[in-house]
Design an enzyme around this catalytic site. Structure first.
Site, PDB file in Angstrom:
ATOM      1  N   SER A 188       0.790  -1.206  -0.068  1.00 43.02           N
ATOM      2  CA  SER A 188       0.038  -0.011   0.173  1.00 43.02           C
ATOM      3  C   SER A 188       0.723   1.186   0.118  1.00 43.02           C
ATOM      4  O   SER A 188       0.491   2.499  -0.273  1.00 43.02           O
ATOM      5  CB  SER A 188      -0.784  -0.011   1.341  1.00 43.02           C
ATOM      6  OG  SER A 188      -0.169   0.056   2.464  1.00 43.02           O
ATOM      7  N   HIS A 242      -2.777  -3.654  -5.658  1.00 38.33           N
ATOM      8  CA  HIS A 242      -3.204  -3.097  -4.551  1.00 38.33           C
ATOM      9  C   HIS A 242      -4.605  -3.337  -4.279  1.00 38.33           C
ATOM     10  O   HIS A 242      -5.602  -2.651  -4.725  1.00 38.33           O
ATOM     11  CB  HIS A 242      -2.763  -1.386  -4.290  1.00 38.33           C
ATOM     12  CG  HIS A 242      -3.151  -1.171  -2.970  1.00 38.33           C
ATOM     13  ND1 HIS A 242      -3.306   0.316  -2.647  1.00 38.33           N
ATOM     14  CD2 HIS A 242      -3.160  -1.736  -1.732  1.00 38.33           C
ATOM     15  CE1 HIS A 242      -3.606   0.454  -1.393  1.00 38.33           C
ATOM     16  NE2 HIS A 242      -3.494  -0.657  -0.845  1.00 38.33           N
ATOM     17  N   GLU A 270      -5.869  -1.192  -7.367  1.00 43.85           N
ATOM     18  CA  GLU A 270      -4.995  -0.128  -7.811  1.00 43.85           C
ATOM     19  C   GLU A 270      -3.951  -1.120  -8.672  1.00 43.85           C
ATOM     20  O   GLU A 270      -3.021  -1.901  -7.991  1.00 43.85           O
ATOM     21  CB  GLU A 270      -4.006   0.600  -6.887  1.00 43.85           C
ATOM     22  CG  GLU A 270      -5.248   1.619  -6.477  1.00 43.85           C
ATOM     23  CD  GLU A 270      -4.490   2.691  -5.341  1.00 43.85           C
ATOM     24  OE1 GLU A 270      -4.828   3.949  -5.604  1.00 43.85           O
ATOM     25  OE2 GLU A 270      -3.493   2.115  -4.684  1.00 43.85           O
ATOM     26  N   ASN A 315      -4.060   6.537  -1.398  1.00 37.24           N
ATOM     27  CA  ASN A 315      -3.426   7.020  -0.276  1.00 37.24           C
ATOM     28  C   ASN A 315      -2.859   8.542  -0.365  1.00 37.24           C
ATOM     29  O   ASN A 315      -2.423   9.138   0.282  1.00 37.24           O
ATOM     30  CB  ASN A 315      -2.328   6.324   0.174  1.00 37.24           C
ATOM     31  CG  ASN A 315      -2.870   5.206   0.911  1.00 37.24           C
ATOM     32  OD1 ASN A 315      -4.048   5.376   1.548  1.00 37.24           O
ATOM     33  ND2 ASN A 315      -2.218   3.901   1.054  1.00 37.24           N
TER      34      ASN A 315
END
Length: 522
Positions: free
Chosen positions: A123, A144, A156, A194
């Site tokens: 991540s 991900h 992802e 993120n």
């Protein structure tokens, strides 16, 4: 390229929550799955738990009993890494440590066939760095998933500098075959979600530190006006402040201390105190039996104004900023509030229109200035600002701020106007950009920068934020809805007001403004 066929073997390394979730999804999609962990008992438990989950899904009608049986039969425990040598795809879901991941993939590369794809569920670690020491780094890709894997749609698909296009395309198509919504991204700090999500937390911390309102109030505004499933503080309580703070520090450091990602001193204090959220029993809220939920601030009932006028600029097209005002006016009118129109000279439009007027109050959508600053700029003391809402037709709450110069009668009229339309009215202290608007503007700004830097497409970033963190609307779609010009204006005023590079406007937003384009075709 196409997805791996169902005869392919998928190996999952790591049987924790993420690894078990990936194994569950792959087996349910018809793939034979080998699950490996250094702790054999953990693998056995994971397989048993996945089997029980299939049974529950069958009981709920989400799969048939036969499908549940067949999916369970496709799961197999691997007793050693050698047992996964026949895999066509290996997905790693182990500890977030670069050296450990590199070591694992070096071992795997010596075991699997040349056509086997190696995927990491990292991540936060650079996919480029993980692949760098492999003999064939082009076959390693990021895959991900989001927790809980069976419920969260997003994957992802992250390409490092060496990742081949064919490998990324195969993993993308395989994710679709597993029932997921994949997006392509380049290996940069935070990838898409993120990175782009940081302002949701950061602006919340700013609002709290500047005493715009307490945590419960800010959460309520983002939730009941902004349409977010959770406000920033209740979400951080759920994630864990230690985890959230660590991710913020990681992204901040990875971008060489870019002020946009500056961690919050207040959150550091929360971590130091051990107030980590749900898992510690206390964060911004208390958890456990008998814990009470603090109420959000709400203004007391005020009289309904008798006369309301809308000033509008000559030549307004009803889109963007003006469109937002008109959406609110429709709610007012649907509530039986008569709104008369008056035209403002075109040269005055930027400062005096559009606005609502009642009992001397001039009521504007926030443009990133404080109400006090706007009152001074317009030479109108009785200035009130209202915040952005996802949908003014259905929003339960709206946030207002009053200029320091604003009189009580004008403030009461503004509050009464929104209350008459059925809004719970929350007063925020007079901070620039209020809560929803500054958060959305910064989310759009970060999303635009990700697109501008080639991390992903505009469509991908909006999909990622909706599917990965349940945002009610993609940040760039929201910029289109509010109007790119107004988003740029908000950011410009925030930068002026704070004197910080944190609020610098993305070059892509400026470009869209200059050519009059939106991010998504209408």
């Amino acid at each position: 390229m196409a997805a791996l066929d169902n005869n392919s073997i998928v190996a999952v390394i790591g049987s924790g929550a993420m690894g078990a979730g990936i194994a569950q999804v792959a087996a349910a999609a018809g793939y034979r799955v080998k699950l490996y962990d250094t702790h054999a008992e953990a693998v056995s438990k994971a397989i048993q738990d996945i089997g029980k989950m299939y049974v529950k899904l069958a009981e709920k009608g989400r799969m048939t009993a036969q499908e549940a049986q067949e999916a369970s039969a496709r799961l197999q425990a691997a007793s050693s890494l050698q047992d996964v040598s026949d895999a066509s795809l290996v997905v790693e879901a182990i500890v977030e440590n670069l050296d450990v991941k590199r070591g694992l993939f070096a071992d795997l590369e010596a075991l699997v066939g040349d056509d086997c794809i190696l995927a990491t569920n990292t991540s936060s670690i650079s996919v480029t760095a993980i692949a760098a020491k492999l003999r064939r780094p082009e076959r390693l890709v990021g895959m991900h998933f989001f927790n809980p894997v069976p419920l969260m749609a997003l994957v992802e698909v992250i390409s490092g500098l060496a990742t081949s296009d064919e490998v990324a395309a195969t993993v993308y198509d395989t994710s679709i075959a597993w029932g997921k919504q994949p997006v392509h991204a380049k290996s940069t700090p935070g990838f898409i979600v993120n990175r782009v999500a940081r302002p949701f937390y950061a602006e919340g911390w700013r609002l709290l530190s500047e005493q715009a309102g307490d945590a419960a109030t800010i959460d309520a505004v983002l939730r009941e006006a902004g349409g977010f499933r959770m406000g920033p503080f209740e979400l951080m309580d759920l994630i864990g402040h230690d985890v959230n703070f660590s991710v913020t520090q990681s992204v901040f450091g990875a971008y060489f201390n870019d002020p946009r990602f500056t961690p919050s001193v207040l959150q550091q204090e929360m971590v130091n105190a051990g107030f980590l959220g749900r898992k510690s029993g206390r964060g911004f809220y208390r958890y456990g039996e008998g814990a009470s939920v603090p109420a959000a601030q709400q203004e007391s009932a005020q009289p309904r104004p008798e006369v309301v006028a809308l000033s509008s600029a000559v030549g307004g097209d009803g889109r963007g900023h003006t469109g937002v005002i008109h959406a609110l006016v429709r709610r007012l009118e649907a509530s039986g509030i008569g709104v008369t129109s008056r035209v403002t000279l075109e040269g005055q439009a930027s400062d005096t229109a559009p606005a609502l007027h009642c009992n001397g109050a001039a009521i504007y959508l926030t443009d990133g200035r404080s109400a006090t600053q706007r009152a001074q700029d317009n030479s109108h003391a009785d200035t009130v600002l209202f915040d952005l809402a996802l949908d003014y037709a259905t929003a339960k709450r709206v946030a207002l701020a009053r200029a320091d110069q604003c009189g009580d009668e004008a403030w009461a009229a503004a509050v009464g106007l929104f209350q008459a339309a059925g809004f719970a009215v929350t007063r925020l202290d007079d901070v620039p950009g209020l809560a929803v608007m500054r958060t959305v503007a910064m989310l759009a700004n970060e999303a635009a920068d990700a697109v501008n830097q080639g991390v992903c497409t505009a469509a991908a970033v909006d999909i990622a934020m909706q599917k990965g963190v349940n945002y009610p609307r993609g940040p760039l779609a929201w910029a289109d809805a509010v109007g790119v010009q107004h988003v740029v204006t908000v950011l410009h005023h925030l930068a002026q007001g704070y004197g910080e590079d944190r609020y610098r406007v993305s070059p892509l937003l400026r470009r869209k403004l200059a050519n009059g384009a939106s991010f998504h075709a209408e």
